[in-house]
Design an enzyme around this catalytic site. Structure first.
Site, PDB file in Angstrom:
ATOM      1  CG  HIS A 137      -8.242  11.851 -22.349  1.00 42.30           C
ATOM      2  ND1 HIS A 137      -7.591  12.881 -22.994  1.00 42.30           N
ATOM      3  CD2 HIS A 137      -9.225  12.428 -21.597  1.00 42.30           C
ATOM      4  CE1 HIS A 137      -8.156  14.028 -22.656  1.00 42.30           C
ATOM      5  NE2 HIS A 137      -9.146  13.788 -21.815  1.00 42.30           N
ATOM      6  CD  GLN A 181       1.567   9.037 -26.383  1.00 35.72           C
ATOM      7  OE1 GLN A 181       2.242   9.956 -26.814  1.00 35.72           O
ATOM      8  NE2 GLN A 181       1.406   7.895 -27.043  1.00 35.72           N
ATOM      9  CG  HIS A 182      -4.024  13.543 -23.816  1.00 32.94           C
ATOM     10  ND1 HIS A 182      -5.199  13.214 -24.472  1.00 32.94           N
ATOM     11  CD2 HIS A 182      -3.110  13.794 -24.785  1.00 32.94           C
ATOM     12  CE1 HIS A 182      -4.991  13.264 -25.772  1.00 32.94           C
ATOM     13  NE2 HIS A 182      -3.735  13.610 -25.988  1.00 32.94           N
ATOM     14  CB  ALA A 183       0.049  12.617 -17.726  1.00 30.63           C
TER      15      ALA A 183
END
Length: 519
Positions: free
Chosen positions: A298, A455-457
């Protein structure tokens, strides 16, 4: 000695699987984690804190992070630190403790794209299984007996920036949604948090700790996996480095749960990936699959809030309690395609690169693209298993993402100008003039230069129809072209969900754990 299940990675998925699979005393489970092994009682205070700034930034806690890992967010930015957790609990031990579910439409889209068994109705029982919702546990779409407590701070415990965002957003027409995890909920919400009595509950705490006494569960920390071992097309174990010594662990089934960065890296080193990319490092291609080629996260644009003295919360105060999930109505995006968040007190990478020499105690107002169409890539920098992979997120590449981010920034400007926000602090350090209406070109240049990720890989080992060219694993998480090898973590999401990814990752592990336990 051969085990039944070899799990690589003790994070949101791996810790969950280790606990669920080892519940059967007739099954032997080995869990390998590249970071330190530790008991919940030995976790440092910074890890247990309601505010993750310390655990994610302070040098003394570097052992709990992949400290040298870097990523390029947009194509015009230099690389910056890419936070990923190491050790028991993985990123669930260093993240923001956000327990928000994805949208109904996310999972129904997975099913429509060939992921049979992953519609919302089919995944809901596993969301319910993982949680004890302290407020809404009696609802049929919630759980009241799972390992992870779900807490929402009352409005009286919100920080100044939380309150400003909530008041401004409501006055600008957003509705109030007391439970953002209810199906189809949109609007201003108290963030659900995986904590108990103000203390983080990671998957190490919720799943591994209660399972530690089982004779059939072996846990090894500081075990860095190089590659999967094969006999023909059958996975038979892994090669890993521990204590300066190369070792092998044999297994009937290998489960890669090392996350959206390190699971694909292990596959690539094992010869599973794009042949041309593998050839660059002298790795023979075992199976040609698009490993690493569908990366998503994101993109987040943020304004720093220089807090008035009376609005500065104490050290360790909960960093965020309020979010606004809304629909832009642009470019054919679905519901909940955008998110606005408040941050009360920070010191981490989300804001530090924006705020320069501002005081250490500052807040943020941020907006991110929740439903993304841009795709990045991950590839090996070297066949050396100790070398970090190359991460290029390519965020805001698509016109849809860029246009919706531009619209989101304009909405964020409205919130920043609102009296509720002005009452708690001044907007500073953003490089974007708020006293007038910036042009589209000015906003685009600013977000491309400054956007961070949330930090949403996800999606580097994409799940899908086995016949689709973007698929790496089938709907039962089996790696195509080989046997006895599955990937179970955020990397298999077909697309980044419209929410923080932790809870969905745990759900994936719960669902696959149930399947494997029945095999």
């Amino acid at each position: 000695m051969e085990c039944d299940f070899l799990i690589v990675g003790a994070g949101s998925a791996g810790a969950t699987l280790a606990a669920r699979l080892s519940a059967n005393p007739g099954v032997r489970v080995v869990l390998l984690e590249s970071g330190p092994d530790y008991r919940s009682a030995d976790a440092p205070a910074a890890m247990r804190s309601a505010n993750p700034s310390g655990i994610i930034t302070e040098p003394e806690y570097a052992r709990f992070r992949f400290e040298s890992l870097r990523a390029q967010r947009t194509r015009v930015q230099p690389q910056r630190t890419f936070w990923r957790g190491r050790g028991m609990g993985g990123s669930s031990a260093v993240n923001g403790q956000i327990a928000i579910r994805a949208m109904v439409e996310d999972f129904d889209a997975w099913a429509a794209q060939g992921c049979k068994g992953w519609s919302f109705d089919e995944v809901l029982p596993f969301f319910n299984r993982l949680e004890t919702d302290l407020r809404y546990g009696a609802e049929p779409y919630h759980g009241d007996a799972g390992p992870i407590p779900i807490y929402r701070a009352p409005l009286s415990r919100w920080g100044a920036v939380d309150q400003a965002l909530g008041e401004a957003a409501l006055s600008l027409g957003h509705s109030f949604a007391p439970d953002h995890n209810a199906p189809y909920a949109l609007g201003v919400s108290p963030y659900a948090i995986n904590s108990r009595d103000g203390v983080r509950v990671s998957t190490n705490d919720a799943y591994l700790e209660p399972s530690r006494g089982r004779a059939n569960l072996e846990i090894q920390g500081d075990a860095h996996v190089d590659r999967v071992l094969f006999e023909g097309t059958r996975a038979v174990g892994v090669r890993y480095l521990r204590g300066g010594e190369w070792r092998e662990q044999r297994a009937r089934t290998v489960l890669l749960c090392a996350g959206a960065v390190h699971s694909p890296a292990i596959l690539l080193r094992s010869g599973i990936g794009p042949p041309a990319r593998l050839a660059e490092h002298g790795i023979a291609a075992r199976v040609a699959l698009p490993v690493g080629e569908q990366l998503q996260d994101h993109p987040l644009a943020a304004f720093v809030v220089l807090l008035r003295e009376e609005c500065v919360p104490p050290a360790g105060f909960r960093h965020t309690n309020c979010c606004v999930r809304y629909s832009s109505g642009l470019h054919g995006a679905g519901p909940g395609d955008m998110m606005i968040v408040a941050m009360n007190r920070l010191g981490d990478s989300i804001g530090r690169h924006l705020q320069g020499e501002a005081p250490k105690a500052f807040g943020l107002l941020g907006v991110w693209v929740n439903e993304c169409t841009s795709r990045g890539a991950l590839r090996l920098a070297s066949p050396d298993p100790l070398a970090d992979p190359v991460v290029e997120e390519n965020m805001l590449d698509s016109q849809s993402d860029l246009a919706r981010m531009r619209d989101g920034v304009r909405r964020l400007i409205e919130i920043a100008r609102h009296p509720a926000t002005r009452a708690v602090g001044e907007i500073g350090g953003v490089g974007l003039e708020l006293a007038r209406d910036p042009s589209d070109a000015e906003i685009d240049a600013w977000v491309l230069a400054t956007a961070g990720d949330a930090q949403h890989a996800t999606s580097t080992c994409r799940m899908g129809d086995p016949g689709a060219p973007t698929t790496v694993v089938d709907p039962e998480s089996r790696v195509l072209g080989v046997e006895n090898l599955r990937v179970i973590d955020a990397s298999i999401m077909p697309a980044v969900v419209r929410a923080n990814t932790h809870l969905t990752t745990v759900m994936i592990a719960e669902k696959m754990g149930s399947l494997l336990a029945s095999v």
